[in-house]
Each structure stands twice: as structure tokens, then as C-alpha cells.
Design a protein around this motif. Structure first.
Motif, PDB file in Angstrom:
ATOM      1  N   GLN B  90     101.893  62.758 -63.417  1.00  0.00           N
ATOM      2  CA  GLN B  90     100.884  61.401 -63.432  1.00  0.00           C
ATOM      3  C   GLN B  90      99.644  61.649 -64.552  1.00  0.00           C
ATOM      4  OE1 GLN B  90      99.637  58.940 -60.180  1.00  0.00           O
ATOM      5  NE2 GLN B  90     101.583  59.662 -59.112  1.00  0.00           N
ATOM      6  N   TYR B  91      99.401  60.458 -65.393  1.00  0.00           N
ATOM      7  CA  TYR B  91      98.032  60.695 -66.100  1.00  0.00           C
ATOM      8  C   TYR B  91      98.243  62.129 -67.012  1.00  0.00           C
ATOM      9  CZ  TYR B  91      96.653  56.318 -64.695  1.00  0.00           C
ATOM     10  OH  TYR B  91      96.752  55.107 -64.299  1.00  0.00           O
ATOM     11  N   ALA B 140      94.837  66.426 -85.894  1.00  0.00           N
ATOM     12  CA  ALA B 140      93.813  65.406 -85.252  1.00  0.00           C
ATOM     13  C   ALA B 140      93.437  66.284 -84.044  1.00  0.00           C
ATOM     14  CB  ALA B 140      94.539  64.101 -84.931  1.00  0.00           C
ATOM     15  N   SER B 141      92.562  65.780 -83.579  1.00  0.00           N
ATOM     16  CA  SER B 141      91.912  66.270 -81.973  1.00  0.00           C
ATOM     17  C   SER B 141      92.539  65.242 -81.040  1.00  0.00           C
ATOM     18  CB  SER B 141      90.416  66.139 -81.944  1.00  0.00           C
ATOM     19  OG  SER B 141      90.086  65.947 -80.364  1.00  0.00           O
ATOM     20  N   ALA B 173     102.654  54.138 -65.726  1.00  0.00           N
ATOM     21  CA  ALA B 173     101.432  53.120 -65.321  1.00  0.00           C
ATOM     22  C   ALA B 173     100.403  53.255 -66.274  1.00  0.00           C
ATOM     23  CB  ALA B 173     100.999  54.123 -64.230  1.00  0.00           C
ATOM     24  N   GLY B 174      99.836  52.045 -66.374  1.00  0.00           N
ATOM     25  CA  GLY B 174      98.799  51.979 -67.519  1.00  0.00           C
ATOM     26  C   GLY B 174      99.034  51.736 -68.745  1.00  0.00           C
ATOM     27  N   LEU B 175     100.356  51.717 -69.082  1.00  0.00           N
ATOM     28  CA  LEU B 175     100.758  51.361 -70.525  1.00  0.00           C
ATOM     29  C   LEU B 175     100.964  49.813 -70.672  1.00  0.00           C
ATOM     30  CD1 LEU B 175     103.402  54.116 -71.628  1.00  0.00           C
ATOM     31  CD2 LEU B 175     101.010  54.090 -71.892  1.00  0.00           C
ATOM     32  N   ASP B 176     100.814  49.547 -71.807  1.00  0.00           N
ATOM     33  CA  ASP B 176     100.905  47.974 -71.888  1.00  0.00           C
ATOM     34  C   ASP B 176     102.432  47.825 -72.128  1.00  0.00           C
ATOM     35  OD1 ASP B 176     101.841  48.370 -74.660  1.00  0.00           O
ATOM     36  OD2 ASP B 176      99.562  47.906 -75.471  1.00  0.00           O
ATOM     37  N   LEU B 178     104.524  46.792 -74.616  1.00  0.00           N
ATOM     38  CA  LEU B 178     105.384  47.318 -75.411  1.00  0.00           C
ATOM     39  C   LEU B 178     105.348  48.833 -75.380  1.00  0.00           C
ATOM     40  CD1 LEU B 178     104.105  44.859 -78.523  1.00  0.00           C
ATOM     41  CD2 LEU B 178     106.326  45.041 -77.138  1.00  0.00           C
ATOM     42  N   ARG B 180     105.269  50.381 -72.776  1.00  0.00           N
ATOM     43  CA  ARG B 180     106.355  50.700 -71.640  1.00  0.00           C
ATOM     44  C   ARG B 180     107.586  50.865 -72.352  1.00  0.00           C
ATOM     45  NH1 ARG B 180     105.008  46.485 -67.470  1.00  0.00           N
ATOM     46  NH2 ARG B 180     102.994  46.448 -68.245  1.00  0.00           N
ATOM     47  N   GLU B 181     108.019  49.749 -73.056  1.00  0.00           N
ATOM     48  CA  GLU B 181     109.440  49.426 -73.731  1.00  0.00           C
ATOM     49  C   GLU B 181     109.635  50.821 -74.702  1.00  0.00           C
ATOM     50  OE1 GLU B 181     110.773  45.864 -75.500  1.00  0.00           O
ATOM     51  OE2 GLU B 181     110.228  45.385 -73.741  1.00  0.00           O
TER      52      GLU B 181
END
Lengths: 275, 287
Positions: B90-91, B140-141, B173-176, B178, B180-181
């Protein structure tokens, strides 16, 4: 009342500056429940963090509960007037006892010690957690934890409540519990509420919905107006609720329902009537 | 070769007043290439099961056999399991720690025996499959990325090892919507290429639309094992287990209650819409 006009907020990041708010405007009237919808990274959290001066206004105008958020003298009053609850309940606990956790804010504001137990109990009762005073927050379910976090904010008796994706970590039961508390605080306690979410279904019971994209508002209006507009949702980067999707798909196939349903129940009712 | 779980039980703090039985006598078999969803109310034992499968918890009783070897056997080489089986907790964005995305994703390959060029190639592959432009993101960091990007970088780190089995704990969990899809499409693609997916989620929609088999846990027991169609057909039972069903399933159920004759094994929108249309058209013919 919250009134934000042309807020701009940028921060340094990899490869230059990122503008997270780009002329955001929002008005929330007293006693109103407003939902702010938008995809990850659209600036909705940045926006609400201005409401209690967690973030300083860089450019633009912001008045909250009659106070100018740009004035440093108002910061502490703002923090009392605006209560905020975040996504992850585990990050918000400061004590291993529920009652102490809820009392934390009161103690910090120097509320008279004799008053505290009563206010703590009242706040817990408001969120349906009376009787959990001596329990450990870490032994509670997600929904219960989130309600305790909410009680900690309510104990301060703020006029305005801001919820930043408070249900996104919860299971279906937890989500139902928390949403019903939010509805009750709005309808019975008359609290002004700003609710951030990307679950379109959660915006259905709001008085008004703002659709946010790339740091500014795309549109605002009644949920029924905002959430049934496929084009608008697409531009916001959101997917329509299933009933709305079905309404449009049926329409394309030649079956038009009398109105666009927002909930599964409305959809089922209309379809069964059509038959 | 499959994963075989036999009479698995796990008790936390055994022999103390806090003794809790988290898994009770669970037996199941996971075949290669399956897409399994795991559902259960908070505290049902989902996370314990995942940890046991990943070899992070030694079962109190029973055995877990992966590709023919008992992973808790005395001679078993755990590093073999680590390469075979990837876990996205998770996370996962909290697991990022390196200074650049490239280094973070490459971390799991340190002792893999691949040479430098092979490692770079593997990292490129993992990042590209997760939807990144390697050249743009490599230096990128990871800390400066958005939540959704961080999560994909963390997953790339797990995929870089090319595990045969991928276990995901609440990955969306916590993804919007689009996000999520896109994420579920990525997982479906990996599954189509042969990776076995075991995904824990509260989200009945994502299970109903994507998983082909569902495991239901309740109070540490396995109380359901079947296709989403089978298990979601009993809406009342799912609710009694404090679980939801997918929205499409709920609509089909409401329609039936309202008197419409709609198949009750519908879980996904791509079956719901044609069924409703067929019904509406059929109704017209009778008129």
C-alpha cells in the motif's frame, strides 16, 4: 464564507517552477456544502490549504470568514475558524488515547481544563464515536479513525470544515460512515463544508460542485448540471458516474430516459418505468 | 508452476493475552497467468495472507509451496522467491528513497548478476511499460514527482526484477479515475503477457471489471473463491460481509428488483449495457 479571487501559487520543482494554482476563483457561502472535483495534481489540495493559511497567498485575493488571509495577523484566527481533515487518518494522530487526541487542539489553545472533557465527549458524539474515549486510535477501523480525526477538528468548533479526500483510503463501510457524518454536520449543525474528492459519486449530495483543472476552475453549478455533462467531465479528467454513462449510451442507441439519472437507484427506477 | 497454499494458519502474538488468529486454515491454489482479486473487510487477514505468500511471515501452521518448493522449508533459498514474486505494498510511493528515478528502479537488480548495460536496459523497459519516457524521467528526483507518478516509479522498481507473480495491495487507492483506469490497463497488459496477478482491493468495480477470480476473506477464513460473476451474484451476502459489488452488478440487481428480467451474473459495464439494450429492444417487439 470563503471568497478566493485569481489565486496564483507556484513552487520550485525539477526543471523550474510549477504553477499549481493559475487564477483559481471559488466562492463558498455560509452553510453551503461545496465539492471540488479534479484529477490528481489539478491543484485542489493546494487551493484549500490556503483557507487556513497553511499556504501563504502569493498572488490574488482571499477572504475567509470575513478575514483577509493575506494578513499575517489573521493566521491564528483562521486556523481556529477553519478545520481541516486529510486523507490518511494514521498521519493525524498525536496521542495513543482517543480522548487525549481529540483534546490536543483544545489544550494547545489554552481552553480551560475543566471544560475539555465535556467538549471532547460532545465532539465524539457528533461523529458517532461516543464511548470510544479510552480506546487507542490505532486499534480502530479506518472509518472510525477518520471520524476521530474529524472529532479533533470539531472540538475546536470551527465554522468551516475542509475535507481533503477523506474517504479515499477507506473501505466501503468506512466511506459510508464518514460521508453520513459529513452530511449530518452540514444539515444539522449548519457547518460550511468544502469537500475535495475525485469520486464523482461523493459530489452528488453537495449543494454545488466546482470542477477544477490545471490550477483553475472550469465550471461550477448544481451537481446534476455538472456531473451529467460528459464533455465537461472529460475536460476535467474525470469519468462520468455509471448511470450518467449509461444514460448517454442508451440515448445514442435510441432510448432516451426522461432525465439523466445520477444514482444507481434513479437509473433503475427510470429504466423499469421505460419498459 | 503454481502457488499451493495448504491449511495455512497464522496467529499473531501467540501465547500472549493479545493472541489473534489472523488466518484460519486456508487452502487454495493459484495457477500461472491468473488474475486474482482479493476482497475482505478491514482486518479480514488480507495483508497477512499477502505477507505469508511473499515469505515475510512464517505461517503458524500449514505450508506455501511455490513452483514445487516449500518457501518456509529449511533449505529453501528465499532470494529465489524474491526474484519470482514482486510485492507492491500500500502506498508504494513511500518506498522510494534514491536520488534519481533510474537508481531507484535499478535497486532491486543490484545482485541480479546483470551487467551495467543490461541493468539500464531493464530499467528502461520497466519505466516505459509504466508509461514513462525514459530519457525524460531517468535523472529526475523521485521525490519531486506527483503522487500518481511516484506510484508508477515504485511499481517499475518491482517490475524491473521481472517477477512471475505480482502481488498488489490496494494499488489504486488515492488515484483519480483516469489514473485508476490507466493503472489497471497496465496490470491487465502484464497479465496478458503471462504475469500472475494477485490484487487486494476494496474497490469492487476494479475487481468486477478486471479480475477473473476473486478470493473473499472474512475473519481470517476463506469464505469465497470463484469468478466475480459467481460471487457478486449474491449481493445480500456480499453486503453481509461488509463488501460492495461493482456498480454494474448493483444496477443489474436493482433492475431485477424493479421487475426487469436481467441476467444476474453481470459484473461489468460491457455486459450490462448490451443486456439492458437487448431487454429494451425485446420489450419493443412485444408491444
Amino acid at each position: 464564507m470563503i471568497k478566493a479571487k485569481d489565486l496564483i501559487f507556484s513552487y520550485d520543482c525539477e526543471g523550474g517552477r510549477h504553477r499549481s494554482l493559475d487564477g483559481a476563483c471559488i466562492t463558498v457561502r455560509d452553510g453551503e456544502l461545496v465539492a471540488v472535483l479534479g484529477h490528481n495534481g489539478c491543484g485542489k489540495s493546494t487551493l484549500v490549504k490556503h483557507f487556513n493559511a497553511l499556504l501563504e497567498v502569493q498572488k490574488g485575493e482571499l477572504t475567509v470568514a470575513g478575514l483577509d488571509a493575506k494578513s499575517e495577523a489573521n493566521i491564528w484566527t483562521l486556523r481556529r475558524k477553519v478545520g481541516m481533515v486529510f486523507q490518511n487518518p494514521d498521519n493525524q494522530f498525536v496521542s495513543s488515547v482517543v480522548a487525549e487526541d481529540v483534546a490536543f487542539g483544545l489544550e494547545n489553545y489554552g481552553v480551560d481544563g475543566s471544560e475539555i472533557p465535556e467538549r471532547v465527549s460532545a465532539a465524539l458524539a457528533l461523529v458517532g464515536m461516543a464511548g470510544f474515549e479510552r480506546r487507542s486510535p490505532h486499534m480502530l477501523s479506518g472509518g472510525q479513525k477518520q471520524r476521530v480525526a474529524l472529532a479533533g477538528v470539531l472540538a475546536m468548533d470551527p465554522d468551516i470544515l475542509v475535507f481533503d479526500e477523506v474517504t479515499s483510503m477507506l473501505d466501503p463501510d468506512g466511506r459510508r460512515e464518514v460521508l453520513s457524518v459529513i452530511k449530518r454536520l452540514h444539515s444539522q449543525q449548519g457547518k460550511t463544508i468544502v469537500m475535495i474528492t475525485h469520486y464523482v459519486e461523493e459530489a452528488v449530495f453537495a449543494d454545488r460542485v466546482y470542477l477544477m483543472h490545471d490550477g483553475r476552475m472550469l465550471a461550477d453549478g448544481a451537481p446534476r448540471e455538472m456531473l451529467t455533462d460528459l464533455e465537461l467531465l472529460r475536460r476535467t479528467g474525470l469519468t462520468p458516474p455509471t448511470p450518467v454513462r449509461m444514460y448517454h449510451d442508451l440515448k445514442a442507441a435510441g432510448f432516451e430516459l426522461p432525465y439523466c439519472p445520477l444514482t444507481n437507484e434513479e437509473l433503475a427506477e427510470e429504466l423499469c418505468r421505460l419498459k | 508452476m503454481p502457488i499451493e497454499v495448504k491449511n495455512l494458519s497464522f496467529t499473531y502474538s501467540a501465547g500472549t493475552p493479545f493472541e489473534t488468529s489472523a488466518l484460519k486454515n486456508i487452502s487454495l491454489e493459484i495457477k500461472n497467468g491468473e488474475f486474482i482479486g482479493v476482497m475482505g473487510h478491514t482486518g479480514c487477514g488480507k495483508s497477512t495472507l499477502i505477507r505469508a505468500l511473499a515469505g515475510l511471515l512464517r505461517p503458524s501452521e500449514g505450508s506455501i509451496v511455490v513452483d514445487g518448493s516449500d518457501i518456509n522449508g529449511r533449505r529453501y533459498d528465499r532470494s529465489k522467491l524474491r526474484r519470482k514474486l514482486g510485492v507492491v505494498f500500500q502506498y508504494p510511493e513511500c518506498q522510494l528513497f534514491e536520488t534519481t528515478v533510474e537508481k531507484d528502479v535499478a535497486f532491486g537488480l543490484k545482485h541480479s548478476g546483470l551487467n551495467k548495460d543490461e541493468v539500464t536496459e531493464r530499467v528502461r523497459w520497466a519505466l516505459e511499460i509504466c508509461g514513462f519516457d525514459f530519457e525524460k524521467i531517468a535523472k529526475a528526483s523521485p521525490m519531486g514527482l506527483s503522487g500518481g507518478e511516484k506510484r508508477r516509479v515504485a511499481i517499475a522498481g518491482v517490475l524491473a526484477v521481472k517477477p512471475e507473480y505480482l502481488i498488489l495491495d490496494e494499488p489504486i487507492a488515492g488515484l483519480d479515475p483516469l489514473g485508476r483506469e490507466a493503472f489497471l490497463e497496465l496490470i491487465t497488459g502484464l497479465n496478458a503477457d503471462g504475469m500472475t496477478i494477485i490484487m487486494v482491493s476494496h474497490n469492487a468495480d476494479c475487481i468486477g471489471e478486471y479480475a477473473r477470480r476473486v478470493l473473499l476473506l472474512n475473519g481470517g477464513e476463506l469464505v469465497g473463491d470463484g469468478s466475480p460473476q459467481e460471487l457478486f451474484s449474491d449481493v445480500e451476502r456480499m453486503r453481509s460481509l461488509h463488501l460492495g459489488v461493482s456498480r454494474s452488478r448493483e444496477i443489474a440487481w436493482l433492475l431485477k428488483k424493479g421487475g426487469m428480467d436481467i441476467p444476474q451474473d453481470i459484473c461489468s459495464y460491457d455486459r450490462l449495457l448490451p443486456a439492458v439494450l437487448a431487454h429494451l429492444r425485446g420489450g419493443d417487439e412485444h408491444d
